[in-house]
Design a protein around this motif. Structure first.
Motif, short mmCIF file in Angstrom:
data_model
loop_
_atom_site.label_atom_id
_atom_site.label_comp_id
_atom_site.label_asym_id
_atom_site.label_seq_id
_atom_site.Cartn_x
_atom_site.Cartn_y
_atom_site.Cartn_z
N GLU A 98 -6.13 -24.43 -18.88
CA GLU A 98 -6.32 -22.65 -19.32
C GLU A 98 -7.86 -22.37 -19.21
N ALA A 99 -7.96 -23.43 -20.71
CA ALA A 99 -9.82 -22.60 -20.55
C ALA A 99 -11.11 -23.84 -18.64
N LEU A 100 -9.77 -24.97 -18.84
CA LEU A 100 -10.30 -25.60 -17.50
C LEU A 100 -10.50 -24.47 -16.22
N PHE A 101 -9.75 -23.54 -16.42
CA PHE A 101 -9.26 -23.24 -14.77
C PHE A 101 -10.68 -21.24 -15.12
N ALA A 103 -13.90 -20.21 -13.11
CA ALA A 103 -14.14 -18.78 -12.44
C ALA A 103 -15.63 -17.85 -12.69
N GLU A 104 -16.31 -18.71 -13.89
CA GLU A 104 -16.88 -18.06 -15.22
C GLU A 104 -18.28 -18.30 -14.12
N PHE A 105 -18.30 -19.57 -13.79
CA PHE A 105 -19.27 -20.32 -13.30
C PHE A 105 -19.12 -19.54 -12.00
N GLY A 106 -18.50 -18.42 -11.41
CA GLY A 106 -18.31 -18.11 -9.98
C GLY A 106 -17.92 -19.09 -9.27
N LYS A 116 -23.10 -33.55 -9.83
CA LYS A 116 -23.45 -33.48 -11.42
C LYS A 116 -22.46 -34.09 -12.74
N LEU A 117 -21.44 -33.65 -12.08
CA LEU A 117 -20.64 -34.65 -13.19
C LEU A 117 -20.24 -36.14 -13.72
N PHE A 135 -18.41 -28.71 -19.23
CA PHE A 135 -19.33 -26.90 -18.52
C PHE A 135 -20.40 -27.23 -18.67
N ASN A 136 -21.51 -27.75 -19.91
CA ASN A 136 -22.32 -28.23 -20.23
C ASN A 136 -22.73 -29.31 -19.26
#
Length: 581
Positions: A273-276, A280-283, A308-309, A343-344
């Motif tokens: 859920e945190a990953l989802f 989503a917050e990144f767009g 990047k990852l 996310f970093n």
């Protein structure tokens, strides 16, 4: 020569890494990030020499599975992973004039196993993206449809099939076997009692792996649950001792550890859920998942995000097919505390784009030498660096094959372009050669790796080059700096009429990457023209006292950098100037 049977001649084998991948987070295979429980490890330590020396016995594990899933022991078959379970069922029931159908995309092995049998595999498209539709599957069943394959939750899309829909298929298609792969069911928010259907329907085969929730991927353990008569038929196909004693021992310990199972389930769901939410917050566009992963559509940025990852040591799963997945990555839910690392790694930075020749690499003794030697091959004459540079300063000759042809014509020498190209390439780069691959190995690195490392916290790096892709990758890899680049646009990626000085390459980089500010470093007038035409801040590489420095500035270069080994100092000065403005 001995040939394999026709049914496998066009099958591509499932690709697996030859060696263990070294990375910070391995999130490409949906493995359990917590690994097996301490009870499992202790059980493995207790294996006796006698157990190893003798063939295994499956009664204890079969009884435990039957107890846990509330079926009879005669309705259980242990297998060497869920892969073998699928293979056994398909080989037991599928004839070469019959077919297996399923929604696509899904796990690829049923298609491979069906094709090995010489049978037909038919994919069914979703009506609504990643929404399981039992009626759609039922309407696709034909007279020769012998097996329907359903994964719930599905891999890689993450959706769940409701038990009522599964029962509808079983009732409406009584002469068709339904393989229900429930490998990811423990991670679902909505638990489905699929196992109770075993008592009611003899056309149901439930398959489950022990790789995901119990962390036994390295031991290869799976199971089939089905009516007793079906299990007897499957026993005719399966190897008599395909599951080893270590897997049996570990499986028993894992099934006895209910607290560990509950812990893993809750941790994975929290991380998922945190990953989802974070994606989503990144767009980006993550899809809701009931499994231990999130499938996310990154659109035009998919390649950039993947790199990047990867550059941050985070392995994810990318798809080459089907088209519905081409911009998607599947990311396994990591440990809860590791979600921040993803996310970093995705944080937006400034982007520095480089031409390669004369910018990242000193090519005075490689490309320049290849031009000279190719010119000499056809003319029997020498040509100077000054004349080569003068031709480059004219613009429109960014490709060295074109430049060599131009110089030959200028000297009144006619030669076929393809012959020029072949002679040039044989001298410059032949990847089939043993040892040195050609003049390309004369190159030197203009920017030390330590400079890339120093700048990588603040900047992403991309390449826009007139080189062919294989030459670009070879040199970047040889010098150990490929890992710093998130996007590479080469000659092979651009139509000939849209190569430098056309801005197409830079426009694509701008369209397919995410950045705060962007700048481009080139060393030719075509580089500068391309940068200006794409409205990209462009810096030119040249000595300030060189004749072409003024030409590059007049063409639109914002400034000149003389020494690319001091790139960090140059960018720092530009940042200070930007801040002051």
């Amino acid at each position: 020569m001995i040939k394999s049977k026709k049914s496998i001649s066009k099958i591509s084998p499932y690709q697996t890494p030859k060696y263990a991948q070294i990375c910070n987070l391995k999130l490409d295979s949906n493995e359990n990030p917590y690994g097996p429980s301490d009870d499992v490890l202790e059980a493995l330590k207790s294996i006796t020499p006698s157990q190893v020396a003798h063939y295994p016995h499956y009664g204890g594990l079969t009884d435990k599975i039957a107890q846990k899933f509330q079926v009879k022991d005669t309705e259980v078959l242990v297998t060497n992973g869920a892969d073998e379970a699928l293979s056994v069922i398909i080989n037991t029931y599928l004839e070469n004039d019959e077919e297996l159908i399923c929604f696509m995309p899904t796990f690829s092995m049923p298609k491979i196993y069906a094709n090995i049998c010489g049978a037909n595999f038919r994919s069914v498209d979703y009506y609504t993206k990643w929404v399981f539709d039992a009626d759609k599957l039922i309407e696709q069943v034909k007279e020769n449809t012998k097996i329907i394959y359903v994964t719930s939750p599905n891999n890689p899309t993450g959706e769940l099939a409701d038990i009522r829909d599964i029962e509808k298929i079983l009732v409406r298609c009584p002469d068709t076997a339904l393989i229900l792969d429930v490998t990811y069911i423990n991670f679902s928010n909505v638990q489905q009692d699929y196992y109770s259907l075993i008592k009611k329907y003899d056309n149901l085969f439930i398959v489950k792996s022990f790789s995901k929730d119990t962390g036994l991927a390295g031991l290869r353990l799976g199971m089939i649950l089905s009516a007793g008569k079906n299990i007897l038929e499957c026993r005719k196909v399966i190897s008599p001792y395909s599951v080893n004693c270590a897997a049996i021992c570990a499986g028993l310990a894992a099934l006895n550890d209910n607290r560990r199972e509950d812990f893993i389930r809750e941790q994975v769901k929290t991380a998922r859920e945190a990953l989802f939410s974070g994606l989503a917050e990144f767009g980006f566009r993550p899809y809701k998942s009931e499994a231990n992963f999130v499938l996310c559509d990154f659109g035009n940025y998919c390649d950039f995000v993947f790199k990047k990852l990867e550059n941050a040591g985070i392995k994810t799963r990318r798809f080459s097919a089907p088209d519905t997945l081409k911009n998607c990555l599947r990311i396994t839910a990591p440990k809860v505390e590791d979600t921040g690392k993803i996310f970093n790694a995705l944080k937006t930075k400034d982007l520095v784009v480089f031409d390669l020749d004369g910018v990242v690499f000193d090519v005075s003794n490689s490309y320049r030498l290849a031009i000279k030697e190719t010119f000499k091959h056809f003319s029997g004459k020498e040509i100077s660096d000054t004349e080569i540079q003068k031709a480059k300063d004219m613009g429109g000759l960014n490709c060295d094959w074109d430049l060599t042809e131009f110089l030959l014509k200028k000297h009144g020498i006619s030669a076929d372009f393809n012959e020029i190209k072949d002679v040039f390439q044989e001298m410059f780069f032949n990847p089939e050669k043993e040892g040195s691959k050609g003049i390309i190995d004369n190159e030197k690195l203009s920017i030390p790796p330590c400079v890339f490392e120093k700048l990588s916290d603040k900047y992403d790096f991309a390449v826009f080059t007139g080189r062919p892709k294989d030459e670009a990758l070879y040199s970047l890899e040889k010098f150990g700096i490929l890992k710093y680049f998130t996007k590479i646009i080469s000659q092979d990626d651009i139509e000939k009429e849209k190569r430098k000085p056309h801005p197409e390459g830079l426009n694509r980089i701008k369209k397919e990457t995410i950045y705060n500010k962007i700048c481009y470093f080139g060393d030719t007038i075509d580089d500068v023209y391309s940068g200006v035409a794409s409205s990209t801040l462009t810096y030119a590489v040249a000595r300030k006292d060189a004749k072409n420095a003024q030409i590059l500035l007049e063409a639109g270069a914002k400034d000149i950098i003389e020494d690319m080994s001091k790139l960090d100092e140059f960018l720092e000065l530009k940042e200070k100037a930007y801040a002051n403005n």
